[in-house]
Design an enzyme around this catalytic site. Structure first.
Site, mmCIF file in Angstrom:
data_model
loop_
_atom_site.group_PDB
_atom_site.id
_atom_site.type_symbol
_atom_site.label_atom_id
_atom_site.label_comp_id
_atom_site.label_asym_id
_atom_site.label_seq_id
_atom_site.Cartn_x
_atom_site.Cartn_y
_atom_site.Cartn_z
ATOM 1 N N ASP A 164 -6.643 11.180 12.778
ATOM 2 C CA ASP A 164 -7.071 10.574 11.306
ATOM 3 C C ASP A 164 -7.635 9.293 11.160
ATOM 4 O O ASP A 164 -7.383 8.263 10.355
ATOM 5 C CB ASP A 164 -5.773 10.501 10.582
ATOM 6 C CG ASP A 164 -5.941 10.600 8.969
ATOM 7 O OD1 ASP A 164 -6.881 10.947 8.436
ATOM 8 O OD2 ASP A 164 -4.641 10.263 8.186
ATOM 9 N N VAL B 36 4.005 1.019 2.054
ATOM 10 C CA VAL B 36 4.264 -0.091 3.088
ATOM 11 C C VAL B 36 4.390 -1.210 2.292
ATOM 12 O O VAL B 36 3.699 -1.740 1.427
ATOM 13 C CB VAL B 36 2.699 -0.060 3.771
ATOM 14 C CG1 VAL B 36 2.881 -1.285 4.808
ATOM 15 C CG2 VAL B 36 2.641 1.364 4.427
ATOM 16 N N SER C 137 4.169 7.820 2.353
ATOM 17 C CA SER C 137 4.867 6.510 2.606
ATOM 18 C C SER C 137 4.377 5.504 1.900
ATOM 19 O O SER C 137 3.468 5.417 1.119
ATOM 20 C CB SER C 137 4.709 6.240 4.193
ATOM 21 O OG SER C 137 3.197 6.066 4.356
ATOM 22 N N GLY D 234 0.748 5.379 1.261
ATOM 23 C CA GLY D 234 -0.086 6.650 1.961
ATOM 24 C C GLY D 234 0.458 7.613 1.222
ATOM 25 O O GLY D 234 1.073 7.641 0.134
ATOM 26 N N GLY D 235 0.027 8.827 1.778
ATOM 27 C CA GLY D 235 0.311 9.973 1.359
ATOM 28 C C GLY D 235 1.820 10.157 1.289
ATOM 29 O O GLY D 235 2.424 11.176 0.283
ATOM 30 N N GLY E 238 0.850 -1.189 -0.053
ATOM 31 C CA GLY E 238 0.083 0.048 0.098
ATOM 32 C C GLY E 238 0.899 1.358 0.076
ATOM 33 O O GLY E 238 2.138 1.317 0.310
ATOM 34 N N LYS F 215 6.880 0.328 6.993
ATOM 35 C CA LYS F 215 6.461 1.470 6.557
ATOM 36 C C LYS F 215 7.871 2.265 5.974
ATOM 37 O O LYS F 215 8.439 2.842 6.945
ATOM 38 C CB LYS F 215 5.379 2.144 7.272
ATOM 39 C CG LYS F 215 4.774 3.300 7.112
ATOM 40 C CD LYS F 215 3.784 3.858 8.059
ATOM 41 C CE LYS F 215 3.162 5.281 7.752
ATOM 42 N NZ LYS F 215 2.010 5.445 8.477
HETATM 43 N N1 LIG Z 1 0.872 -3.366 9.616
HETATM 44 C C1 LIG Z 1 0.034 -3.451 8.110
HETATM 45 N N2 LIG Z 1 -0.349 -4.515 7.788
HETATM 46 C C2 LIG Z 1 -0.846 -4.586 6.598
HETATM 47 N N3 LIG Z 1 -0.866 -3.635 5.646
HETATM 48 C C3 LIG Z 1 -0.864 -2.447 6.308
HETATM 49 C C4 LIG Z 1 -0.016 -2.033 7.411
HETATM 50 N N4 LIG Z 1 0.117 -0.923 7.476
HETATM 51 C C5 LIG Z 1 -0.261 -0.057 6.506
HETATM 52 N N5 LIG Z 1 -0.740 -1.363 5.674
HETATM 53 C C6 LIG Z 1 -1.419 -1.027 4.302
HETATM 54 O O1 LIG Z 1 -0.641 0.125 3.703
HETATM 55 C C7 LIG Z 1 -1.647 1.069 3.257
HETATM 56 C C8 LIG Z 1 -0.750 2.593 3.495
HETATM 57 O O2 LIG Z 1 -0.571 2.753 4.840
HETATM 58 P P1 LIG Z 1 -0.222 4.203 5.389
HETATM 59 O O3 LIG Z 1 -0.445 4.126 6.975
HETATM 60 O O4 LIG Z 1 1.073 4.444 5.038
HETATM 61 O O5 LIG Z 1 -1.151 5.256 4.763
HETATM 62 P P2 LIG Z 1 -2.599 5.437 4.771
HETATM 63 O O6 LIG Z 1 -2.985 5.663 6.239
HETATM 64 O O7 LIG Z 1 -3.271 4.760 3.693
HETATM 65 O O8 LIG Z 1 -2.689 6.988 4.113
HETATM 66 P P3 LIG Z 1 -2.043 8.203 4.762
HETATM 67 O O9 LIG Z 1 -0.942 8.133 5.400
HETATM 68 O O10 LIG Z 1 -1.896 9.350 3.772
HETATM 69 O O11 LIG Z 1 -3.332 8.699 5.781
HETATM 70 C C9 LIG Z 1 -2.734 1.090 4.246
HETATM 71 O O12 LIG Z 1 -3.971 1.443 3.750
HETATM 72 C C10 LIG Z 1 -2.807 -0.360 4.422
HETATM 73 O O13 LIG Z 1 -3.773 -1.132 3.600
#
Ligand SMILES: Nc1ncnc2c1ncn2[C@@H]1O[C@H](COP(=O)(O)OP(=O)(O)OP(=O)(O)O)[C@@H](O)[C@H]1O
Length: 672
Positions: free
Chosen positions: A480, A370, A368, A365-366, A363, A384
């Site tokens: 958030d 993962v 980062s 994020g804004g 995945g 991450k």
């Molecule tokens: N511990 C984890 N196990 C499985 N998938 C994860 C885990 N952490 C994050 N992810 C996946 O990675 C994606 C990106 O996570 P991240 O926290 O970086 O961003 P986000 O919350 O989607 O966006 P933002 O940081 O912009 O709010 C998540 O939507 C999730 O599906």
């Protein structure tokens, strides 16, 4: 019906009775409370009644079972235990002031067994009777006692059985025939026990407080003289003040942030004499004082049988005053015993993620990415990685996330395994095999997220948030909360993730103002968007939006202007379950649970933050001991295939869209 469902039915009927408030019938009511013998239970019951049942102008009368000892406690002056009954109730004064409720305590000199209680109530024109229970088999006994009372009470008097701030039984009694009264011989006869108002009023002018003492006893029994009553009750009052002032900082019952009353007490006397049965101890703010005589005569006149109604907004704005009294200790003590995080080397990170191979990307994020990874010990993790070339603020956010997540350990918070600060910034979390909630709700197979799992997610997220808001060593606001930040473990246990925007909440300060506004469009609380005000209620609002998503299967923002909250608000108000429920559920849901989520969502989405519940209250509304057991027994469904598609799905907003979104959100917020 399970205990939990039954309780929910009561709770929901109770709240609906208030939602259906007929504003025309807003004359003051008399709410009577049959008080238990123990002071602490008495206090809790009165608190509940003032908060949940009374509205501005109402009169709450506590009827206490009388025996010589109790009476002694109240009226015996400075000696003995005279302060025992007085001091615990003094803190209720502020609550009464806030709600503009008249509180009165009456101690009968004879036993208030059910029949007598019924009789007394008919003389008071009470519209509500609140009773409590003790011992085992509470549900059965509450039902039996409630039914008995509701059959016998006068027309228009509803019965509520409350224990530990929970409604065990509730029955509206507006339409009951007078038959029952006639059978008992109450309807045609003049009431046997005439309860007249104040014999003696002691007004402590400088305290802005008045104390009324009424000594009433049945015909033929010994009656206290008014003079004696006055002297004794003034003594009792002085004692209570002494006690309060010496204990005011340490009182376990203190409702207030500010001291309640000052020391000085210049007492003046107003008097009026009558009556027969009760000893009464009455605390009320003097500038709001209606004389008891006037109050009672007006209450008698209006005979308002529809009056078991309350204006919803005023009810909501007062509903949550009591929270400090009933923190959920059980939930507060839930902390994980997992091992502490490790500091990992860059080599370990590379090895785990196969050098950040695209196949391991789960995945973005804004700011980062993962990656899935496997540590040396075989532990599956999510790494991450902060995307390089981001501004300093993002680095700070990332470091904040490390600091905060290290501090937060709870079964519903994604566990941090470790971090790495070589060659960039990396956070290593336990890998959540079912991805995030948004993927399940809006992915290719949303119908796969059955109701049991949705309810489980709602409950687990509430537990996690309650932990962050109230139970951490230092309180945290997440800021958030959204579906893509709720990860789902193997058994669909929700785990709150992404603490990039989280803030420490100062222990003393209730809220602070932050600028610029950050978070995700569609989840932002109106006061945050308009004024940048942040406190735990900001998260509560976002949690309400999350509940709406679980209920409706709709995204918080669909298209350009369509706000889920605005769409749902009228349906929530009218509890229109059919229109709200996600059609994908195909009516396969538990109605009680659905109603409870709808109700909680509606509370969490209140426009005014003070009208929203604290997360502990949300938990209290959603669960009890049986509820927890039920949830634990939910079966887990594993579906690895959703992981990748879910992970890519998210509703984040890039900064280029953010300002535009914010502008639109502000416009929407104005419509709330
Ligand atoms: N511990 C984890 N196990 C499985 N998938 C994860 C885990 N952490 C994050 N992810 C996946 O990675 C994606 C990106 O996570 P991240 O926290 O970086 O961003 P986000 O919350 O989607 O966006 P933002 O940081 O912009 O709010 C998540 O939507 C999730 O599906």
């Amino acid at each position: 019906m399970t205990d939990k469902n039954l309780r929910w039915k009561n709770q929901s009927n109770f709240l609906q009775a208030r939602r259906g408030l007929d504003t025309a019938s807003s004359s003051p009511e008399v709410i009577t409370v049959a008080l238990p013998f123990e002071d602490d239970q008495t206090f809790d019951l009165l608190c509940w009644t003032i908060n949940m049942a009374a509205r501005s102008g109402d009169s709450v009368i506590g009827l206490r079972r009388g025996d010589s000892d109790t009476e002694q406690k109240l009226i015996s002056g400075r000696s003995g235990k005279s302060q025992v009954i007085g001091s615990p109730f003094i803190p209720l004064q502020e609550l009464c002031n806030l709600k503009q409720v008249h509180l009165e305590m009456r101690v009968a000199s004879i036993d208030l067994e059910e029949k007598l209680l019924v009789e007394v109530l008919s003389t008071l024109s009470a519209t509500v009777l609140v009773v409590t229970m003790s011992g085992h088999n509470l549900k059965r006994h509450a039902h039996r006692r409630g039914n008995f009372l509701s059959r016998q009470l006068p027309l228009g008097c509803s019965v509520v059985v409350v224990k530990d701030y929970k409604i065990l039984y509730y029955k509206e009694n507006r339409f009951q025939e007078l038959k029952a009264q006639k059978e008992l011989g109450y309807a045609d006869e003049a009431p046997a026990l005439q309860l007249q108002p104040a014999i003696v009023t002691v007004r402590a002018k400088q305290l802005n407080t008045s104390v009324t003492s009424i000594i009433l006893s049945p015909e033929g029994t010994e009656t206290c003289s008014p003079e004696k009553s006055f002297l004794e009750s003034s003594d009792a009052f002085c004692d209570s003040i002494d006690i309060l002032s010496s204990n005011k900082s340490g009182s376990s019952h203190s409702l207030l942030r500010e001291p309640l009353i000052s020391h000085s007490s210049s007492l003046a006397v107003e008097e009026d004499i009558d009556s027969k049965l009760f000893t009464c101890f009455n605390i009320q703010r003097s500038n709001k004082l209606e004389s008891s005589t006037h109050l009672f005569s007006s209450v008698r006149q209006h005979k308002n049988f529809k009056a078991w109604r309350l204006h919803f907004k005023s009810f909501m704005s007062n509903l949550f005053l009591l929270w400090p009294f009933k923190s959920l200790k059980a939930h507060m003590s839930v902390t994980s015993t997992r091992k502490p995080w490790k500091v990992l080397t860059y080599e370990e990170i590379l090895e785990a993620t196969d050098s950040f191979s695209q196949g391991n990307l789960v995945g973005k994020g804004g700011h980062s990415e993962v990656y899935r990874g496997i540590l040396n010990a075989g532990e599956v993790v999510a790494v991450k990685r902060l995307i390089r070339c981001v501004d300093e603020q993002r680095t700070i956010d990332f470091l904040t996330e490390i600091g905060i997540i290290c501090h937060a350990m709870h079964p519903n918070i994604t566990p941090l395994i470790g971090y790495c600060i070589e060659n960039g910034l990396y956070l290593v979390y336990k890998f959540m095999s079912h991805g995030n909630l948004a993927g399940w709700l809006y992915g290719r197979m949303p119908s796969a997220l059955k109701w049991e799992k949705r309810f489980k997610v709602a409950l687990g997220t509430a537990r996690g948030l309650n932990y962050l808001h109230s139970c951490c060593q230092r309180r945290i606001i997440h800021r958030d909360i959204k579906a893509s930040n709720i990860l789902l473990g193997e058994e669909f246990e929700p785990q709150i993730s992404d603490f990039g925007l989280a803030k420490w909440l100062p222990a003393q300060c209730s809220h602070h103002v932050l600028s610029p506004v950050e978070g995700t469009f569609g989840y932002l609380a109106p006061e945050y968007v308009m004024n940048g005000i942040v406190d735990e209620k900001t998260d509560v609002f976002a949690y309400g939006v999350l509940l709406l998503e679980l209920i409706t299967g709709r995204k918080p923002i669909e298209g350009l202007q369509s706000s889920l909250v605005l769409w749902a608000r009228p349906l929530l108000e009218s509890m229109d379950v059919e229109k709200l429920v996600d059609p994908q559920l195909k009516e396969e849901y538990n109605l009680q649970e659905m109603q409870s989520l709808i109700m909680v969502a509606s509370l969490c989405l209140q426009q005014a933050p003070e009208c929203r519940p604290f997360m502990g209250q949300v938990l209290q509304l959603l669960t009890d001991e049986q509820g927890l057991d039920t949830l634990d027994s939910f079966s887990a469904i594993s579906s690895q295939s959703f992981l990748l598609q879910d992970a890519v799905f998210d509703s984040d907003y890039s900064s280029s869209h953010y300002q535009e979104d914010l502008r639109r959100h502000r416009e929407l917020a104005l419509e709330f």
